[in-house]
Each structure stands twice: as C-alpha cells, then as structure tokens.
Design a protein around this motif. Sequence first.
Motif, mmCIF file in Angstrom:
data_model
loop_
_atom_site.group_PDB
_atom_site.id
_atom_site.type_symbol
_atom_site.label_atom_id
_atom_site.label_comp_id
_atom_site.label_asym_id
_atom_site.label_seq_id
_atom_site.Cartn_x
_atom_site.Cartn_y
_atom_site.Cartn_z
ATOM 1 N N ARG A 1 0.865 -1.185 0.000
ATOM 2 C CA ARG A 1 0.000 0.000 0.000
ATOM 3 C C ARG A 1 0.903 1.236 0.000
ATOM 4 O O ARG A 1 1.924 1.267 0.680
ATOM 5 C CB ARG A 1 -0.899 0.006 1.235
ATOM 6 N N LEU A 2 0.503 2.251 -0.767
ATOM 7 C CA LEU A 2 1.253 3.501 -0.835
ATOM 8 C C LEU A 2 0.984 4.316 0.420
ATOM 9 O O LEU A 2 -0.167 4.558 0.778
ATOM 10 C CB LEU A 2 0.842 4.266 -2.096
ATOM 11 N N GLU A 3 2.052 4.710 1.097
ATOM 12 C CA GLU A 3 1.939 5.426 2.379
ATOM 13 C C GLU A 3 2.650 6.775 2.313
ATOM 14 O O GLU A 3 3.319 7.085 1.332
ATOM 15 C CB GLU A 3 2.575 4.577 3.504
ATOM 16 N N ASP A 4 2.549 7.517 3.390
ATOM 17 C CA ASP A 4 3.255 8.798 3.551
ATOM 18 C C ASP A 4 3.030 9.737 2.377
ATOM 19 O O ASP A 4 3.980 10.224 1.764
ATOM 20 C CB ASP A 4 4.754 8.574 3.778
ATOM 21 N N HIS A 5 1.770 9.959 2.044
ATOM 22 C CA HIS A 5 1.406 10.894 0.974
ATOM 23 C C HIS A 5 2.096 10.553 -0.340
ATOM 24 O O HIS A 5 2.629 11.416 -1.033
ATOM 25 C CB HIS A 5 1.706 12.335 1.395
ATOM 26 N N GLY A 6 2.138 9.265 -0.654
ATOM 27 C CA GLY A 6 2.684 8.829 -1.929
ATOM 28 C C GLY A 6 4.192 8.729 -1.973
ATOM 29 O O GLY A 6 4.782 8.690 -3.053
ATOM 30 N N GLN A 7 4.843 8.651 -0.822
ATOM 31 C CA GLN A 7 6.302 8.640 -0.801
ATOM 32 C C GLN A 7 6.929 7.250 -0.802
ATOM 33 O O GLN A 7 8.032 7.079 -1.292
ATOM 34 C CB GLN A 7 6.821 9.425 0.413
ATOM 35 N N HIS A 8 6.252 6.252 -0.215
ATOM 36 C CA HIS A 8 6.836 4.902 -0.242
ATOM 37 C C HIS A 8 5.769 3.818 -0.090
ATOM 38 O O HIS A 8 4.673 4.065 0.402
ATOM 39 C CB HIS A 8 7.936 4.754 0.819
ATOM 40 N N TRP A 9 6.146 2.621 -0.531
ATOM 41 C CA TRP A 9 5.256 1.457 -0.472
ATOM 42 C C TRP A 9 5.534 0.669 0.797
ATOM 43 O O TRP A 9 6.682 0.413 1.132
ATOM 44 C CB TRP A 9 5.501 0.541 -1.674
ATOM 45 N N THR A 10 4.481 0.257 1.481
ATOM 46 C CA THR A 10 4.586 -0.609 2.654
ATOM 47 C C THR A 10 4.053 -1.986 2.266
ATOM 48 O O THR A 10 2.894 -2.103 1.856
ATOM 49 C CB THR A 10 3.765 -0.044 3.828
ATOM 50 N N GLU A 11 4.908 -3.001 2.390
ATOM 51 C CA GLU A 11 4.461 -4.355 2.051
ATOM 52 C C GLU A 11 3.529 -4.866 3.134
ATOM 53 O O GLU A 11 3.840 -4.838 4.319
ATOM 54 C CB GLU A 11 5.660 -5.292 1.904
ATOM 55 N N LEU A 12 2.358 -5.331 2.705
ATOM 56 C CA LEU A 12 1.353 -5.852 3.631
ATOM 57 C C LEU A 12 1.382 -7.370 3.707
ATOM 58 O O LEU A 12 1.062 -7.949 4.743
ATOM 59 C CB LEU A 12 -0.051 -5.408 3.194
ATOM 60 N N ARG A 13 1.738 -8.004 2.597
ATOM 61 C CA ARG A 13 1.703 -9.469 2.570
ATOM 62 C C ARG A 13 2.528 -10.004 1.410
ATOM 63 O O ARG A 13 2.523 -9.448 0.326
ATOM 64 C CB ARG A 13 0.264 -9.943 2.436
ATOM 65 N N LYS A 14 3.210 -11.115 1.670
ATOM 66 C CA LYS A 14 3.887 -11.883 0.631
ATOM 67 C C LYS A 14 3.227 -13.259 0.632
ATOM 68 O O LYS A 14 2.985 -13.821 1.696
ATOM 69 C CB LYS A 14 5.378 -12.028 0.936
ATOM 70 N N SER A 15 2.913 -13.772 -0.543
ATOM 71 C CA SER A 15 2.220 -15.046 -0.609
ATOM 72 C C SER A 15 2.522 -15.730 -1.934
ATOM 73 O O SER A 15 3.263 -15.195 -2.765
ATOM 74 C CB SER A 15 0.708 -14.806 -0.465
ATOM 75 N N TYR A 16 1.928 -16.908 -2.111
ATOM 76 C CA TYR A 16 2.074 -17.686 -3.341
ATOM 77 C C TYR A 16 0.691 -18.145 -3.786
ATOM 78 O O TYR A 16 -0.168 -18.429 -2.952
ATOM 79 C CB TYR A 16 2.956 -18.919 -3.106
ATOM 80 N N THR A 17 0.509 -18.242 -5.097
ATOM 81 C CA THR A 17 -0.770 -18.734 -5.594
ATOM 82 C C THR A 17 -0.905 -20.222 -5.272
ATOM 83 O O THR A 17 0.072 -20.965 -5.282
ATOM 84 C CB THR A 17 -0.902 -18.509 -7.108
#
Length: 123
Positions: free
Chosen positions: A35-51
């Motif tokens: 998700r884009l955070e800090d007013h569009g300054q960086h991405w925060t990973e919420l989840r890593k997964s596999y299909t």
Amino acid sequence: MQGGVMEPAGSPLTTHVLDTASGLPARGLCLRLSRLEDHGQHWTELRKSYTDPDGRCPGLLMPGQMRAGTYKLSFDTEGYWKKQGQESFYPYVEVVFTITNETQKFHVPLLLSPWSYTTYRGS
C-alpha cells in the motif's frame, strides 16, 4: 448466509493468475501486496504469498484490514516462468490500483504468458 448458516467472511481483495500459455492456473507464483503510504512517498508491504493450485491467493487482506488508498500487487513472473523451464520477457508485473470504497470486494485477475499479460477489475 446460506441455508441458515453464517459463512465466514472472505478477503475483500482477491487475485487469480491464469497461465494462458498452458490454459491452466499459475500455481506457486510469488506475489506481494503493498500500500502507498506517507502521501505517496513509499510502499509498505502488507503481505507476501504464493498462488495455490487453483492460481488463487486467498486471504490477501483480512476483513476490516482494507482502507481507501493506492495498492500494488507485484507478481514474480520471472521466477514462475523459470520454474516452468520457460524464458520470458517480463521479469515482474506490477498492478497498481486505487480503492475508494473499502466496503466493496475487489478482484484483480492476471492473465499471463511468457510474452504478455492482461489484467482487469474483476468481480
């Protein structure tokens, strides 16, 4: 509610990857949700997964975890194609999308071949 029994709430965000070269679900493809955070300054990973064997990735977000904003699904397509013994053109695919209504469900499918990809807002 089905037959008087409450069904557990599913994830408000889902994805499905289809390997269009084989016509089969893309099993074991690594993906990351950010998700884009800090007013569009960086991405925060919420989840890593596999299909899973059906090319789906259940539980990307838990009910109540989604909020309005800009999200990104990053698919490790190079890793997937290497496991298939296949060369590919795109090392990864990033699908960036905006959620404005956090009470809706969102489905983001990916149709994948070694030389192309397509995505759309599913239902």
